[in-house]
Structures are given as structure tokens and as C-alpha cells.
Design a protein around this motif. Structure first.
Motif, PDB file in Angstrom:
ATOM      1  N   CYS A   1      41.318  32.955  66.613  1.00 17.67           N
ATOM      2  CA  CYS A   1      40.263  31.622  67.260  1.00 17.67           C
ATOM      3  C   CYS A   1      40.897  30.611  68.000  1.00 17.67           C
ATOM      4  CB  CYS A   1      39.058  31.867  66.620  1.00 17.67           C
ATOM      5  SG  CYS A   1      39.428  31.887  64.568  1.00 17.67           S
ATOM      6  N   PRO A   2      40.129  29.926  68.703  1.00 16.03           N
ATOM      7  CA  PRO A   2      40.364  28.332  68.562  1.00 16.03           C
ATOM      8  C   PRO A   2      40.416  27.439  66.657  1.00 16.03           C
ATOM      9  CG  PRO A   2      39.584  29.555  70.426  1.00 16.03           C
ATOM     10  CD  PRO A   2      39.648  30.835  70.152  1.00 16.03           C
ATOM     11  N   THR A   3      40.395  26.638  66.713  1.00 16.52           N
ATOM     12  CA  THR A   3      40.410  25.966  65.661  1.00 16.52           C
ATOM     13  C   THR A   3      38.846  25.054  65.528  1.00 16.52           C
ATOM     14  OG1 THR A   3      41.263  24.155  66.888  1.00 16.52           O
ATOM     15  CG2 THR A   3      42.910  25.680  65.360  1.00 16.52           C
ATOM     16  N   THR A   4      38.606  25.056  66.908  1.00 12.56           N
ATOM     17  CA  THR A   4      36.845  24.639  67.113  1.00 12.56           C
ATOM     18  C   THR A   4      35.580  25.938  66.604  1.00 12.56           C
ATOM     19  OG1 THR A   4      37.273  25.799  69.656  1.00 12.56           O
ATOM     20  CG2 THR A   4      37.209  23.021  69.000  1.00 12.56           C
ATOM     21  N   THR A   5      36.462  27.178  66.629  1.00 13.71           N
ATOM     22  CA  THR A   5      35.659  27.843  66.740  1.00 13.71           C
ATOM     23  C   THR A   5      35.808  28.799  65.156  1.00 13.71           C
ATOM     24  OG1 THR A   5      36.298  28.632  68.705  1.00 13.71           O
ATOM     25  CG2 THR A   5      34.799  30.103  67.927  1.00 13.71           C
ATOM     26  N   THR A   6      37.027  28.491  64.298  1.00 12.96           N
ATOM     27  CA  THR A   6      37.317  28.879  63.151  1.00 12.96           C
ATOM     28  C   THR A   6      35.981  28.587  62.148  1.00 12.96           C
ATOM     29  OG1 THR A   6      39.782  28.507  63.253  1.00 12.96           O
ATOM     30  CG2 THR A   6      38.543  28.716  61.375  1.00 12.96           C
ATOM     31  N   ASP A   7      35.500  28.245  62.150  1.00 10.82           N
ATOM     32  CA  ASP A   7      34.347  28.232  61.474  1.00 10.82           C
ATOM     33  C   ASP A   7      33.220  28.691  60.931  1.00 10.82           C
ATOM     34  OD1 ASP A   7      35.543  26.101  60.234  1.00 10.82           O
ATOM     35  OD2 ASP A   7      34.147  24.374  61.096  1.00 10.82           O
ATOM     36  N   ASP A   8      32.869  28.854  62.549  1.00  4.29           N
ATOM     37  CA  ASP A   8      31.809  30.575  62.909  1.00  4.29           C
ATOM     38  C   ASP A   8      31.960  31.125  62.386  1.00  4.29           C
ATOM     39  OD1 ASP A   8      29.865  28.054  63.865  1.00  4.29           O
ATOM     40  OD2 ASP A   8      31.008  28.022  66.274  1.00  4.29           O
ATOM     41  N   VAL A   9      33.638  31.408  62.799  1.00  7.22           N
ATOM     42  CA  VAL A   9      33.564  33.344  62.409  1.00  7.22           C
ATOM     43  C   VAL A   9      33.979  33.077  60.847  1.00  7.22           C
ATOM     44  CG1 VAL A   9      36.211  34.646  62.726  1.00  7.22           C
ATOM     45  CG2 VAL A   9      35.419  32.972  64.887  1.00  7.22           C
ATOM     46  N   VAL A  10      34.959  32.405  60.303  1.00  5.29           N
ATOM     47  CA  VAL A  10      34.225  32.807  58.515  1.00  5.29           C
ATOM     48  C   VAL A  10      33.108  32.348  57.997  1.00  5.29           C
ATOM     49  CG1 VAL A  10      35.092  32.053  56.430  1.00  5.29           C
ATOM     50  CG2 VAL A  10      36.333  31.341  58.132  1.00  5.29           C
ATOM     51  N   ARG A  11      31.954  31.928  58.929  1.00  5.56           N
ATOM     52  CA  ARG A  11      30.819  31.683  58.853  1.00  5.56           C
ATOM     53  C   ARG A  11      30.422  33.598  59.146  1.00  5.56           C
ATOM     54  NH1 ARG A  11      26.560  32.216  61.627  1.00  5.56           N
ATOM     55  NH2 ARG A  11      27.532  31.181  63.559  1.00  5.56           N
ATOM     56  N   VAL A  12      30.575  33.712  60.136  1.00  5.29           N
ATOM     57  CA  VAL A  12      30.327  35.406  60.522  1.00  5.29           C
ATOM     58  C   VAL A  12      30.294  36.273  59.672  1.00  5.29           C
ATOM     59  CG1 VAL A  12      30.258  37.684  62.523  1.00  5.29           C
ATOM     60  CG2 VAL A  12      29.633  34.627  62.333  1.00  5.29           C
ATOM     61  N   LEU A  13      31.862  35.971  59.108  1.00  3.02           N
ATOM     62  CA  LEU A  13      32.310  37.092  58.520  1.00  3.02           C
ATOM     63  C   LEU A  13      31.813  36.776  56.929  1.00  3.02           C
ATOM     64  CD1 LEU A  13      35.788  37.163  59.242  1.00  3.02           C
ATOM     65  CD2 LEU A  13      34.745  39.096  59.495  1.00  3.02           C
ATOM     66  N   THR A  14      32.114  35.726  56.370  1.00  3.86           N
ATOM     67  CA  THR A  14      31.090  35.958  54.501  1.00  3.86           C
ATOM     68  C   THR A  14      29.720  35.948  55.300  1.00  3.86           C
ATOM     69  OG1 THR A  14      31.312  33.500  55.271  1.00  3.86           O
ATOM     70  CG2 THR A  14      32.922  33.891  54.188  1.00  3.86           C
ATOM     71  N   GLU A  15      28.854  36.169  55.999  1.00  2.45           N
ATOM     72  CA  GLU A  15      27.249  36.472  55.573  1.00  2.45           C
ATOM     73  C   GLU A  15      26.732  37.499  55.786  1.00  2.45           C
ATOM     74  OE1 GLU A  15      25.666  34.027  58.417  1.00  2.45           O
ATOM     75  OE2 GLU A  15      25.614  31.826  57.568  1.00  2.45           O
ATOM     76  N   HIS A  16      27.977  38.185  56.169  1.00  4.30           N
ATOM     77  CA  HIS A  16      27.873  39.227  56.669  1.00  4.30           C
ATOM     78  C   HIS A  16      28.117  40.146  55.164  1.00  4.30           C
ATOM     79  CE1 HIS A  16      27.023  43.518  57.628  1.00  4.30           C
ATOM     80  NE2 HIS A  16      26.718  43.843  58.525  1.00  4.30           N
ATOM     81  N   PRO A  17      27.519  41.552  54.326  1.00  6.09           N
ATOM     82  CA  PRO A  17      27.800  41.973  53.752  1.00  6.09           C
ATOM     83  C   PRO A  17      29.156  43.301  53.616  1.00  6.09           C
ATOM     84  CG  PRO A  17      25.728  43.001  53.499  1.00  6.09           C
ATOM     85  CD  PRO A  17      25.871  41.722  54.563  1.00  6.09           C
ATOM     86  N   GLY A  18      28.996  43.220  54.262  1.00  7.32           N
ATOM     87  CA  GLY A  18      29.915  44.556  54.131  1.00  7.32           C
ATOM     88  C   GLY A  18      31.231  44.033  55.059  1.00  7.32           C
ATOM     89  N   THR A  19      31.919  42.721  54.414  1.00  2.00           N
ATOM     90  CA  THR A  19      33.163  42.590  54.585  1.00  2.00           C
ATOM     91  C   THR A  19      33.225  41.793  53.890  1.00  2.00           C
ATOM     92  OG1 THR A  19      32.230  39.945  55.403  1.00  2.00           O
ATOM     93  CG2 THR A  19      32.660  41.742  57.296  1.00  2.00           C
ATOM     94  N   THR A  20      34.721  41.974  53.628  1.00  2.00           N
ATOM     95  CA  THR A  20      35.665  41.525  52.470  1.00  2.00           C
ATOM     96  C   THR A  20      36.427  41.095  52.205  1.00  2.00           C
ATOM     97  OG1 THR A  20      35.669  41.672  49.971  1.00  2.00           O
ATOM     98  CG2 THR A  20      36.036  43.282  51.498  1.00  2.00           C
ATOM     99  N   HIS A  21      37.935  40.445  51.665  1.00  2.00           N
ATOM    100  CA  HIS A  21      39.736  40.443  51.039  1.00  2.00           C
ATOM    101  C   HIS A  21      39.697  39.262  52.366  1.00  2.00           C
ATOM    102  CE1 HIS A  21      39.702  44.442  49.933  1.00  2.00           C
ATOM    103  NE2 HIS A  21      39.623  43.031  48.512  1.00  2.00           N
ATOM    104  N   LEU A  22      38.650  38.114  52.987  1.00  2.00           N
ATOM    105  CA  LEU A  22      38.408  37.000  53.522  1.00  2.00           C
ATOM    106  C   LEU A  22      39.864  37.061  53.654  1.00  2.00           C
ATOM    107  CD1 LEU A  22      37.373  35.584  56.465  1.00  2.00           C
ATOM    108  CD2 LEU A  22      35.746  34.287  54.830  1.00  2.00           C
ATOM    109  N   VAL A  23      40.794  35.979  54.386  1.00  2.00           N
ATOM    110  CA  VAL A  23      41.627  35.362  54.456  1.00  2.00           C
ATOM    111  C   VAL A  23      41.695  34.401  55.774  1.00  2.00           C
ATOM    112  CG1 VAL A  23      44.363  35.406  54.566  1.00  2.00           C
ATOM    113  CG2 VAL A  23      42.821  37.058  52.785  1.00  2.00           C
ATOM    114  N   VAL A  24      41.956  32.709  55.375  1.00  6.41           N
ATOM    115  CA  VAL A  24      42.091  31.932  56.634  1.00  6.41           C
ATOM    116  C   VAL A  24      43.607  31.874  56.460  1.00  6.41           C
ATOM    117  CG1 VAL A  24      41.127  30.237  57.991  1.00  6.41           C
ATOM    118  CG2 VAL A  24      39.366  31.460  56.670  1.00  6.41           C
TER     119      VAL A  24
END
Length: 313
Positions: free
Chosen positions: A8-31
């Protein structure tokens, strides 16, 4: 679980991380900032429970990531992690019941493409069916059922109708409309050559045979087609692909096409027309049942289609 990778573009990264961290079904997040070259941007990776995938993908597509970056999914065979166990436990629903719609559209789109491989498999299966007819071999008929690739376009047609992806319906329709006539013409040529070479005579269809079920149309023809279509779509949507083998050996699509050709070449037009009717009943029954299964499952999984064009490669 599935492994998710987002470019994703750097301007969208924070929103992508927010979507993934807020959902309980995701884990092992790496940026991984700035590592993506084409398209340029960041890479975000995570492991995601199958039952959470459809919702997460819809949210990412809502951010435009599929247009300005990319989203890929890979199956994880083994995950030894307490965090992964928690993600699967906390994600709503059951993994076996989850439908990953974008994965389904992509998979059926690939399997419904009209190409040399599809035509080759369909022609070989029709030729096997013809051999089974003239030798009265039920085993060879079963082999033709297994080899036949026609369930892919039929499943794609059902998916396209339910998701209103008419590009998918057109691709599947083209594969079937061209594939079966081509395969039947090749089978007709093989039948003519076989008769001329003395492999069998014009009385090969006379009397009662074990494989006569192939051309005899009745209520059970439709019932079996409906059950097979439902089982096949359940198998595709729940990632239990082993059940597809049972679907292949339960319907008489390819065998009916092969029988129709042999009967026509040998001048038995009644059996040929009945075989064509059997073929039509099976094709229609499978699509109806597969679409019905998707309609029932869509009542739970209602995220919109991303509307991405089908790949042509």
C-alpha cells in the motif's frame, strides 16, 4: 488460517494497520516501511482467521488498496502460536463455514477459462466415455467423470449469477459452449476411426448394457445433479476440496456427451437425443443447486464484491 500481505502507499499504511489491529481475527502483524518497489510503498503482513478474511478484505478494498497497491492471500497449513489460536477463537463464526468471496471469484474465474488445457481434458474425458460406452465398462465411465473439467465453469456460472458478476458468467458460458462441441467433434472422429479400424461394430449399443444409465433420463437424473452441485459448491466454499472427487463421479455430464456422440455415429438417434437431454439436465441441475448454496451462505456473508476484473493470463 490465511497469510495476508498488503502492498500500500505510505499514506494508507496507518489505515491498513488500524483495520488489521482492530479486528479480533488477525494476528502476527508486521509492518515493513518503504520496502515495496512496484508499486512503491509499504508492506503490511498478518495472519488472519479464515472466518474473518471476507470482512477484512472488504475493509481493505474500501480503502482503495486493491487499486493503489495489492492484496494477496496464502493458505497456512500449520500455525503453532497462542496468538493464532486466540485469533481463530475470537473471530466470529467457524472456519469451515466461512466463504472468502474474492478467493472464490478468483478461483472459479481461473477454472472457467477457455484454453487448450481445458479443451484437452474435456476431449480426453469424452473419448474415455466413448470407450466406456462401446466396451460397456462402468469403470472407464467413472474415469471419464473424474477427468472431466466441466465443474469449474459450472461453479463459476453459479458464482457469477449470485454475485452478479456477469463477466464470470460469460467466461464460463463460453468455456462450456465451445468446449463441449469441440470435445464431441473430436470424440466423433475417434468413434468413426475406431469403427473403421474394426475396434467395434455398429451393433455395439444393441441390447442391455451396464452403462445404459448414462443416457436414461429420469427424476433421479435431476436429483443427483442437484445433490452433486450442492456438494461441489459446499466443498469449494469450505476449502474441503477432497469432496469434489465424489461430485465428479456422481454426475453424467461428460459420459452423456460421449454416449450421445457414439450413438449418433452408430445411427441410434433416440439414444443420442436422450443422452443430450441427460447432459442438459445435469448441467442445469448443478448450476441451480450450486447457486442455491451460495444464496443461502450469502445471508451470513454479505460483504460487497470488490468488482475486480477477471485475470486473463
Amino acid at each position: 488460517m490465511l497469510h495476508l500481505r498488503v502492498v500500500c502507499p505510505t499514506t494508507t499504511t496507518d489505515d491498513v494497520v488500524r483495520v488489521l489491529t482492530e479486528h479480533p481475527g488477525t494476528t502476527h502483524l508486521v509492518v515493513l516501511p518503504g520496502v515495496a518497489v512496484q508499486p512503491e510503498g509499504d508492506v503490511v503482513e498478518a495472519d488472519i482467521a479464515r472466518e474473518a478474511t471476507d470482512e477484512v478484505i472488504a475493509a481493505l478494498c474500501g480503502l482503495g488498496v486493491d487499486h493503489h497497491g495489492g492484496i494477496t492471500l496464502e493458505q497456512i497449513d500449520t500455525a503453532l502460536s497462542d496468538a493464532a489460536d486466540r485469533a481463530e477463537r475470537d473471530a466470529p463464526g467457524e472456519a469451515a463455514d466461512a466463504v472468502v468471496w474474492q478467493e472464490l471469484v478468483s478461483r472459479t474465474g481461473d477454472e472457467s477459462r477457455l484454453n487448450i488445457t481445458f479443451l484437452a481434458f474435456l476431449s480426453i474425458s469424452c473419448l474415455l466415455a466413448a470407450v466406456g460406452v462401446v466396451t460397456d465398462s462402468a469403470v472407464t465411465i467413472v474415469g471419464a467423470m473424474v477427468v472431466g473439467p466441466e465443474f469449474g465453469p459450472l461453479a463459476a456460472m453459479a458464482v457469477g449469477l449470485v454475485r452478479r458478476r456477469f463477466d464470470l458468467v460469460r467466461r464460463a458460458g463460453l468455456a462450456l459452449a465451445v468446449g463441449f462441441p469441440v470435445a464431441m467433434l473430436i470424440t466423433a472422429l475417434g468413434t468413426v476411426l475406431g469403427e473403421a479400424g474394426g475396434l467395434f461394430d455398429r451393433n455395439a449399443l444393441g441390447g442391455e448394457h451396464t452403462v445404459d444409465f448414462v443416457y436414461k433420463v429420469g427424476p433421479f437424473s435431476l436429483i443427483v445433479a442437484l445433490l452433486a452441485g450442492a456438494a461441489g459448491m459446499l466443498s469449494m466454499t469450505s476449502a474441503k476440496s477432497a469432496a469434489l472427487v465424489g461430485v465428479f463421479i456422481s454426475v453424467t455430464t461428460v459420459p452423456a456427451a460421449g454416449y450421445a456422440v457414439v450413438a449418433a455415429v452408430l445411427g441410434d438417434w433416440n439414444r443420442s437425443l436422450e443422452s443430450v437431454a441427460q447432459l442438459i439436465v445435469n448441467l442445469v441441475g448443478i448450476v441451480i443447486a450450486a447457486a442455491a448454496v451460495l444464496l443461502v451462505r450469502r445471508r451470513t456473508f454479505t460483504t460487497p464484491d470488490a468488482g475486480r476484473p477477471l485475470s486473463t493470463g
